[in-house]
Design a protein around this motif. Structure first.
Motif, PDB file in Angstrom:
ATOM      1  N   PRO A  92      -2.698 -10.148   5.293  1.00 42.09           N
ATOM      2  CA  PRO A  92      -3.846 -10.381   4.412  1.00 42.09           C
ATOM      3  C   PRO A  92      -4.172  -9.139   3.561  1.00 42.09           C
ATOM      4  CG  PRO A  92      -4.334 -11.146   6.635  1.00 42.09           C
ATOM      5  CD  PRO A  92      -3.044 -10.381   6.694  1.00 42.09           C
ATOM      6  N   ALA A  93      -4.609  -9.392   2.335  1.00 41.75           N
ATOM      7  CA  ALA A  93      -4.966  -8.311   1.409  1.00 41.75           C
ATOM      8  C   ALA A  93      -6.284  -7.665   1.830  1.00 41.75           C
ATOM      9  CB  ALA A  93      -5.092  -8.871  -0.004  1.00 41.75           C
ATOM     10  N   PHE A  94      -6.482  -6.396   1.445  1.00 44.65           N
ATOM     11  CA  PHE A  94      -7.729  -5.696   1.773  1.00 44.65           C
ATOM     12  C   PHE A  94      -7.974  -4.565   0.786  1.00 44.65           C
ATOM     13  CE2 PHE A  94      -4.329  -3.525   3.999  1.00 44.65           C
ATOM     14  CZ  PHE A  94      -4.578  -2.188   3.700  1.00 44.65           C
ATOM     15  N   THR A  95      -9.248  -4.207   0.651  1.00 43.87           N
ATOM     16  CA  THR A  95      -9.688  -2.994  -0.037  1.00 43.87           C
ATOM     17  C   THR A  95     -10.947  -2.546   0.686  1.00 43.87           C
ATOM     18  OG1 THR A  95      -8.835  -3.722  -2.167  1.00 43.87           O
ATOM     19  CG2 THR A  95     -10.484  -1.992  -2.224  1.00 43.87           C
ATOM     20  N   MET A  96     -10.970  -1.286   1.142  1.00 41.18           N
ATOM     21  CA  MET A  96     -12.123  -0.774   1.892  1.00 41.18           C
ATOM     22  C   MET A  96     -12.351   0.697   1.559  1.00 41.18           C
ATOM     23  SD  MET A  96     -11.190  -2.245   5.681  1.00 41.18           S
ATOM     24  CE  MET A  96      -9.447  -1.927   5.439  1.00 41.18           C
ATOM     25  N   PRO A  97     -13.621   1.148   1.679  1.00 42.65           N
ATOM     26  CA  PRO A  97     -13.877   2.586   1.561  1.00 42.65           C
ATOM     27  C   PRO A  97     -13.340   3.272   2.815  1.00 42.65           C
ATOM     28  CG  PRO A  97     -15.880   1.433   2.209  1.00 42.65           C
ATOM     29  CD  PRO A  97     -14.836   0.384   1.951  1.00 42.65           C
ATOM     30  N   ALA A  98     -12.872   4.521   2.653  1.00 39.17           N
ATOM     31  CA  ALA A  98     -12.306   5.244   3.792  1.00 39.17           C
ATOM     32  C   ALA A  98     -12.751   6.696   3.793  1.00 39.17           C
ATOM     33  CB  ALA A  98     -10.783   5.150   3.771  1.00 39.17           C
ATOM     34  N   GLY A 147       5.030  -2.198  -1.223  1.00 42.25           N
ATOM     35  CA  GLY A 147       6.351  -1.570  -1.211  1.00 42.25           C
ATOM     36  C   GLY A 147       6.491  -0.462  -0.180  1.00 42.25           C
ATOM     37  N   LYS A 148       5.419  -0.211   0.589  1.00 43.79           N
ATOM     38  CA  LYS A 148       5.465   0.841   1.623  1.00 43.79           C
ATOM     39  C   LYS A 148       5.053   0.232   2.962  1.00 43.79           C
ATOM     40  CE  LYS A 148       3.655   4.222  -1.647  1.00 43.79           C
ATOM     41  NZ  LYS A 148       2.407   4.013  -2.336  1.00 43.79           N
ATOM     42  N   PRO A 149       5.624   0.726   4.061  1.00 44.98           N
ATOM     43  CA  PRO A 149       5.193   0.241   5.374  1.00 44.98           C
ATOM     44  C   PRO A 149       3.860   0.895   5.768  1.00 44.98           C
ATOM     45  CG  PRO A 149       6.885   1.912   5.657  1.00 44.98           C
ATOM     46  CD  PRO A 149       6.719   1.702   4.174  1.00 44.98           C
ATOM     47  N   TYR A 150       3.028   0.160   6.484  1.00 45.36           N
ATOM     48  CA  TYR A 150       1.769   0.724   6.956  1.00 45.36           C
ATOM     49  C   TYR A 150       1.329   0.093   8.264  1.00 45.36           C
ATOM     50  CZ  TYR A 150      -0.341  -3.348   4.534  1.00 45.36           C
ATOM     51  OH  TYR A 150      -0.664  -4.612   4.089  1.00 45.36           O
ATOM     52  N   LEU A 151       0.460   0.826   8.943  1.00 46.57           N
ATOM     53  CA  LEU A 151      -0.131   0.358  10.199  1.00 46.57           C
ATOM     54  C   LEU A 151      -1.629   0.244   9.989  1.00 46.57           C
ATOM     55  CD1 LEU A 151       0.192  -0.088  13.383  1.00 46.57           C
ATOM     56  CD2 LEU A 151      -0.726   2.221  13.535  1.00 46.57           C
ATOM     57  N   LEU A 152      -2.175  -0.933  10.286  1.00 45.77           N
ATOM     58  CA  LEU A 152      -3.625  -1.093  10.333  1.00 45.77           C
ATOM     59  C   LEU A 152      -3.981  -1.158  11.800  1.00 45.77           C
ATOM     60  CD1 LEU A 152      -4.346  -3.866   7.681  1.00 45.77           C
ATOM     61  CD2 LEU A 152      -4.437  -1.401   7.398  1.00 45.77           C
ATOM     62  N   TYR A 153      -4.818  -0.222  12.235  1.00 47.46           N
ATOM     63  CA  TYR A 153      -5.263  -0.325  13.622  1.00 47.46           C
ATOM     64  C   TYR A 153      -6.775  -0.473  13.630  1.00 47.46           C
ATOM     65  CZ  TYR A 153      -6.905   4.468  14.771  1.00 47.46           C
ATOM     66  OH  TYR A 153      -7.601   5.645  14.865  1.00 47.46           O
ATOM     67  N   ILE A 195      -3.792   3.549   8.876  1.00 47.67           N
ATOM     68  CA  ILE A 195      -5.199   3.367   8.516  1.00 47.67           C
ATOM     69  C   ILE A 195      -5.937   2.821   9.735  1.00 47.67           C
ATOM     70  CG2 ILE A 195      -6.839   2.159   7.013  1.00 47.67           C
ATOM     71  CD1 ILE A 195      -4.417   1.859   5.028  1.00 47.67           C
ATOM     72  N   GLY A 196      -6.984   3.542  10.153  1.00 47.99           N
ATOM     73  CA  GLY A 196      -7.836   3.074  11.237  1.00 47.99           C
ATOM     74  C   GLY A 196      -9.011   2.315  10.622  1.00 47.99           C
ATOM     75  N   ILE A 197      -9.410   1.206  11.243  1.00 48.26           N
ATOM     76  CA  ILE A 197     -10.477   0.364  10.692  1.00 48.26           C
ATOM     77  C   ILE A 197     -11.492   0.050  11.781  1.00 48.26           C
ATOM     78  CG2 ILE A 197     -11.017  -1.853   9.591  1.00 48.26           C
ATOM     79  CD1 ILE A 197      -8.023  -1.914   8.726  1.00 48.26           C
ATOM     80  N   SER A 235      -6.263   0.250   0.031  1.00 44.65           N
ATOM     81  CA  SER A 235      -6.061  -1.148  -0.362  1.00 44.65           C
ATOM     82  C   SER A 235      -4.604  -1.542  -0.187  1.00 44.65           C
ATOM     83  CB  SER A 235      -6.508  -1.386  -1.808  1.00 44.65           C
ATOM     84  OG  SER A 235      -5.472  -1.108  -2.705  1.00 44.65           O
ATOM     85  N   SER A 236      -4.412  -2.813   0.115  1.00 41.93           N
ATOM     86  CA  SER A 236      -3.058  -3.334   0.303  1.00 41.93           C
ATOM     87  C   SER A 236      -2.280  -3.241  -1.013  1.00 41.93           C
ATOM     88  CB  SER A 236      -3.110  -4.768   0.825  1.00 41.93           C
ATOM     89  OG  SER A 236      -4.006  -5.542   0.060  1.00 41.93           O
ATOM     90  N   THR A 237      -2.962  -3.348  -2.136  1.00 40.24           N
ATOM     91  CA  THR A 237      -2.299  -3.251  -3.442  1.00 40.24           C
ATOM     92  C   THR A 237      -1.648  -1.880  -3.604  1.00 40.24           C
ATOM     93  OG1 THR A 237      -4.050  -4.663  -4.293  1.00 40.24           O
ATOM     94  CG2 THR A 237      -2.667  -3.604  -5.925  1.00 40.24           C
ATOM     95  N   ASP A 238      -2.393  -0.816  -3.236  1.00 41.95           N
ATOM     96  CA  ASP A 238      -1.861   0.544  -3.352  1.00 41.95           C
ATOM     97  C   ASP A 238      -0.685   0.781  -2.402  1.00 41.95           C
ATOM     98  OD1 ASP A 238      -3.822   1.040  -5.217  1.00 41.95           O
ATOM     99  OD2 ASP A 238      -5.129   2.120  -3.822  1.00 41.95           O
ATOM    100  N   LEU A 239      -0.617   0.004  -1.331  1.00 41.60           N
ATOM    101  CA  LEU A 239       0.433   0.193  -0.326  1.00 41.60           C
ATOM    102  C   LEU A 239       1.648  -0.709  -0.555  1.00 41.60           C
ATOM    103  CD1 LEU A 239      -1.936   0.505   2.731  1.00 41.60           C
ATOM    104  CD2 LEU A 239      -0.471   2.323   1.826  1.00 41.60           C
TER     105      LEU A 239
END
Length: 158
Positions: free
Chosen positions: A14-20, A33-39, A71-73, A27-31
């Motif tokens: 799922p797509a996301f954009t959040m303050p950090a 083409g790159k691997p990422y971990l949402l925890y 990214i920790g959430i 945001s998923s848009t900025d990521l």
């Protein structure tokens, strides 16, 4: 809520954009083409969440070699998140999901119970997303102590 809520392995994340933390926005848009971990973690600066965050911080150099962004959430507002990040020198972004829209999209905003009372809260879960935007690995009800090692092992396979 069923155990399988949220994206399954092999499906589009799922797509996301959040303050950090650190004045960043994640945001998923900025990521793309790159691997990422949402925890997802329940609350900043609590024992389990601190153990988990510090474990990931320690593993960052190794995770970075795999090209992984972490990214920790949590549902906390930015102020406690910034304090938490500063207190433990956490350099990866900690995002605020106060309205828990992202947590709901990932199926981790769940009914919990403590001392006989039920309430809604964040389930400690993680999602490893490949460069293709698909969920490569899901961890539910994560054990904070073992998490960084599990992520590193899975990230090597991306």
């Amino acid at each position: 809520m069923p155990e399988t809520a949220g994206p399954a392995e092999g499906t589009t994340a799922p797509a996301f954009t959040m303050p950090a933390s650190g004045g960043r926005t994640v945001s998923s848009t900025d990521l793309a083409g790159k691997p990422y971990l949402l925890y997802f973690y329940p609350k900043a600066d609590t024992p389990g969440c601190t153990k988990q965050a510090c474990g990931i911080q320690e593993a960052l150099p190794a995770l970075g070699k795999t090209g992984l962004t972490v990214i920790g959430i949590s549902p906390d507002p930015m102020k406690p998140i910034e304090k938490f990040a500063a207190k433990y020198n956490l350099t990866f972004p900690l995002a605020s999901d106060e309205d828990h829209k992202v947590a709901e999209a990932y199926g981790v905003w769940v009914e919990k119970s403590m001392y006989g009372k039920t309430y809604m809260g964040m389930e400690r879960s993680s999602f490893l997303v490949g460069a293709d935007g698909k969920v490569a690995k899901v961890w539910r009800k994560v054990k904070p102590e073992a998490h960084a090692a599990q992520v590193l092992e899975a990230a090597k396979g991306l």
